[in-house]
Design a protein around this motif. Structure first.
Motif, mmCIF file in Angstrom:
data_model
loop_
_atom_site.group_PDB
_atom_site.id
_atom_site.type_symbol
_atom_site.label_atom_id
_atom_site.label_comp_id
_atom_site.label_asym_id
_atom_site.label_seq_id
_atom_site.Cartn_x
_atom_site.Cartn_y
_atom_site.Cartn_z
ATOM 1 N N THR A 37 31.404 28.175 30.733
ATOM 2 C CA THR A 37 32.785 28.345 31.195
ATOM 3 C C THR A 37 33.453 29.464 30.396
ATOM 4 O OG1 THR A 37 32.929 26.006 31.760
ATOM 5 C CG2 THR A 37 35.005 27.179 31.461
ATOM 6 N N ASP B 195 28.434 18.508 29.733
ATOM 7 C CA ASP B 195 29.092 19.628 30.420
ATOM 8 C C ASP B 195 28.313 20.018 31.682
ATOM 9 O OD1 ASP B 195 30.434 21.920 31.131
ATOM 10 O OD2 ASP B 195 30.593 22.665 29.073
ATOM 11 N N ARG B 196 28.926 19.772 32.825
ATOM 12 C CA ARG B 196 28.275 20.110 34.098
ATOM 13 C C ARG B 196 28.505 21.555 34.486
ATOM 14 N NH1 ARG B 196 29.699 15.795 38.588
ATOM 15 N NH2 ARG B 196 28.249 17.192 39.691
ATOM 16 N N CYS B 197 29.348 22.249 33.738
ATOM 17 C CA CYS B 197 29.602 23.652 34.027
ATOM 18 C C CYS B 197 29.445 24.454 32.741
ATOM 19 C CB CYS B 197 30.998 23.849 34.617
ATOM 20 S SG CYS B 197 31.276 23.004 36.184
ATOM 21 N N CYS C 69 34.136 21.449 33.728
ATOM 22 C CA CYS C 69 34.327 22.426 34.805
ATOM 23 C C CYS C 69 35.772 22.903 34.829
ATOM 24 C CB CYS C 69 33.958 21.814 36.142
ATOM 25 S SG CYS C 69 32.185 21.427 36.234
ATOM 26 N N GLU D 263 34.290 16.882 32.748
ATOM 27 C CA GLU D 263 32.892 17.253 32.938
ATOM 28 C C GLU D 263 32.621 18.703 32.551
ATOM 29 O OE1 GLU D 263 32.193 16.276 37.017
ATOM 30 O OE2 GLU D 263 31.634 14.212 36.523
ATOM 31 N N VAL E 23 39.425 22.950 31.279
ATOM 32 C CA VAL E 23 38.341 22.296 32.009
ATOM 33 C C VAL E 23 38.657 20.816 32.141
ATOM 34 C CG1 VAL E 23 36.582 23.945 31.257
ATOM 35 C CG2 VAL E 23 37.029 21.890 29.892
ATOM 36 N N ASP F 53 29.786 26.575 25.048
ATOM 37 C CA ASP F 53 30.829 27.435 25.642
ATOM 38 C C ASP F 53 32.212 27.152 25.068
ATOM 39 O OD1 ASP F 53 31.315 25.014 26.796
ATOM 40 O OD2 ASP F 53 30.841 25.628 28.847
#
Length: 493
Positions: free
Chosen positions: A337, A332-334, A348, A346, A343, A323
């Motif tokens: 994006t 990357d926990r999100c 997010c 992590e 961000v 992303d």
């Protein structure tokens, strides 16, 4: 005719010897050279038909002979030869006449043509000597100087004895050389014995067989006093044959004693505990590759060392970021994006803060809690947090051109306050540039306004505190407005 036959035999032996030497180049080692050769021979003498003594030619007769040779090399020797025989005259009526004894002594140079051959030792010799013919029926002996030539063959029975065969031509030379036409032929067979020389050393290692405890040492290997080969580096290849001395213990070697490194990592097979290491990988002393960042791609191959733990990487060890938010996949926990959103670590999106809203709405962030040492431009630690918040916001909007403005209250002279405000604005920029190197320094300007732009009258302590401030002002607000509108139009992932 006899002389012609002798010369033909010599030529044939020479040719045969040359062929044998070519065939024997790869033969087993030659036996040790014996410097003395002693031969006892028996043979047949054929006397020249033109020799008349006492008055008629002599009949063929048996001979006994002795040879003593001193060998100087593999091919050359000097020999003393002697022969004795008893014949008789052959009368025209066919009866035997007077008895005649012949004595022959000569010195000869001997050329050995094939010593050590499995076919035996062929040789040629030539020299000169003395011939004497003696008979009771003659008033005095007949004697000549001689020129002699011989060809022979010695067939060994072992290292010290053998069978000797020889054909010799003895040319009697009178005082008048023009009358040198009396030529005797001698044909010999007997036993030859060798004496002296070094003791037997079958494997040629310099240690006699009697003392050699390892009689089959390979050629070229170094041996100890007992004739056994040594192996200083313990690699199984004997010293003297080993072309790579000092091989590390345990390493596998080739036939020349040189260590093998199949995977080319610099650690030899046998010592290498991790065989098959990929080419280019960095390894430790045991040959095992290292992976400093733990991403599964070995150091040396990894073109992106220091990958965050847990990140997904490609074959070169570089992290993927699907992303494009700057946080690698896997960490990357999100994922997914929206492009352009700031961000956290992590991956997010960071929520828009009050100060970011202030920037977007007014084009300015005003900070009144940035504190310095009194009368100086040295930032106090309690100011770091609020400046970090502004730095994070500016990273999210890299297109903006920003002015950092410094303001003071009215205490002190106008000139002092002007200089102080400029220094404090520069101190703020220096802090942000050091803490956030991604900020483009050329897009950040500093200005000092001194006490000239108060936001409240300097009539109270509270008002003076309001006037001591730092302001972050957007210089290209049109760019800010367009960027805000563009981000609103981006599709969701």
């Amino acid at each position: 005719m006899r002389l012609v036959r002798i010369l033909a035999a010599l030529a044939l032996l020479t040719s045969f010897s040359t062929t044998l030497q070519a065939q024997e180049q790869a033969a087993k080692p030659k036996p040790p050279l014996r410097p003395w050769l002693f031969s006892l021979l028996g043979g047949l003498g054929q006397y020249s038909n033109t020799l008349r003594f006492p008055s008629d030619s002599l009949a063929d007769a048996p001979l006994v002979g002795l040879r003593i040779e001193r060998r100087f090399s593999e091919t050359l020797g000097l020999e003393l030869a002697g022969a004795y025989g008893m014949s008789h005259e052959m009368r025209p009526d066919g009866s035997n006449g007077a008895d005649v004894t012949s004595t022959n002594v000569s010195g000869n140079l001997v050329a050995h043509l094939s010593r050590g051959s499995r076919f035996g030792d062929l040789y040629l010799s030539g020299g000169g000597g003395y011939n004497q013919y003696d008979s009771d029926a003659a008033s005095e002996d007949l004697h000549y100087g001689t020129f002699e030539a011989a060809a022979g063959w010695m067939i060994p029975f072992g290292e010290k004895a053998g069978l000797r065969l020889e054909a010799r031509n003895v040319l009697n030379v009178p005082k008048d050389m023009n009358k040198a036409q009396n030529s005797d032929q001698q044909y010999w067979a007997g036993l030859a014995f060798g004496f002296g020389g070094p003791p037997k050393d079958t494997d040629g290692d310099g240690v006699p067989d009697k003392k050699d405890k390892c009689p089959d040492t390979p050629k070229g290997a170094k041996v100890d006093a007992t004739g056994c080969p040594t192996d200083a580096d313990g690699d199984g290849v004997w010293d003297g044959i080993d072309t790579c001395i000092g091989t590390p213990k345990g390493a596998k070697v080739d036939a020349k004693g040189c260590p093998v490194d199949s995977d080319g990592d610099g650690v030899y097979d046998g010592v290498d505990q991790c065989e098959g290491t990929p080419k280019g990988a960095t390894v430790d002393a045991t040959g095992c590759p290292s992976d400093g960042d733990g991403d599964g791609v070995f150091d040396g191959i990894d073109t992106c060392p220091g990958t965050p733990k847990g990140a997904t990487v490609n074959a070169s060890g570089c992290p993927a970021d699907s992303d494009g938010d700057g946080v690698p996949d896997g960490v990357d926990r999100c994922p997914g994006t929206t492009a352009g959103l700031a961000v956290d670590s992590e991956g997010c999106p960071i929520e828009v803060t009050e100060r970011e809203t202030e920037l977007l709405d007014t084009g300015m962030i005003r900070l009144q809690n940035v504190n310095f040492e009194t009368g100086k431009a040295a930032l106090l630690p309690e100011s770091y947090a609020v400046l970090d918040e502004v730095g994070t916001i500016l990273l999210k909007w890299p297109q903006l051109e920003i002015e950092i403005g410094g303001h003071t209250d009215s205490r002190g002279s106008i000139a002092f306050n002007q200089t102080l405000s400029e220094s404090r604005a520069q101190a703020v920029k220096d802090y942000l540039s050091a803490k956030y190197p991604a900020l483009v320094a050329s897009q950040i300007r500093v200005m000092g306004y001194g006490e000239g732009r108060p936001v409240a009258k300097n009539t109270s302590v509270l008002n003076m505190a309001k006037n001591r401030r730092v302001e972050f002002k957007v210089l290209n607000r049109d760019v800010l407005k367009k960027e805000v509108e563009r981000r609103k139009m981006l599709p969701k992932k």
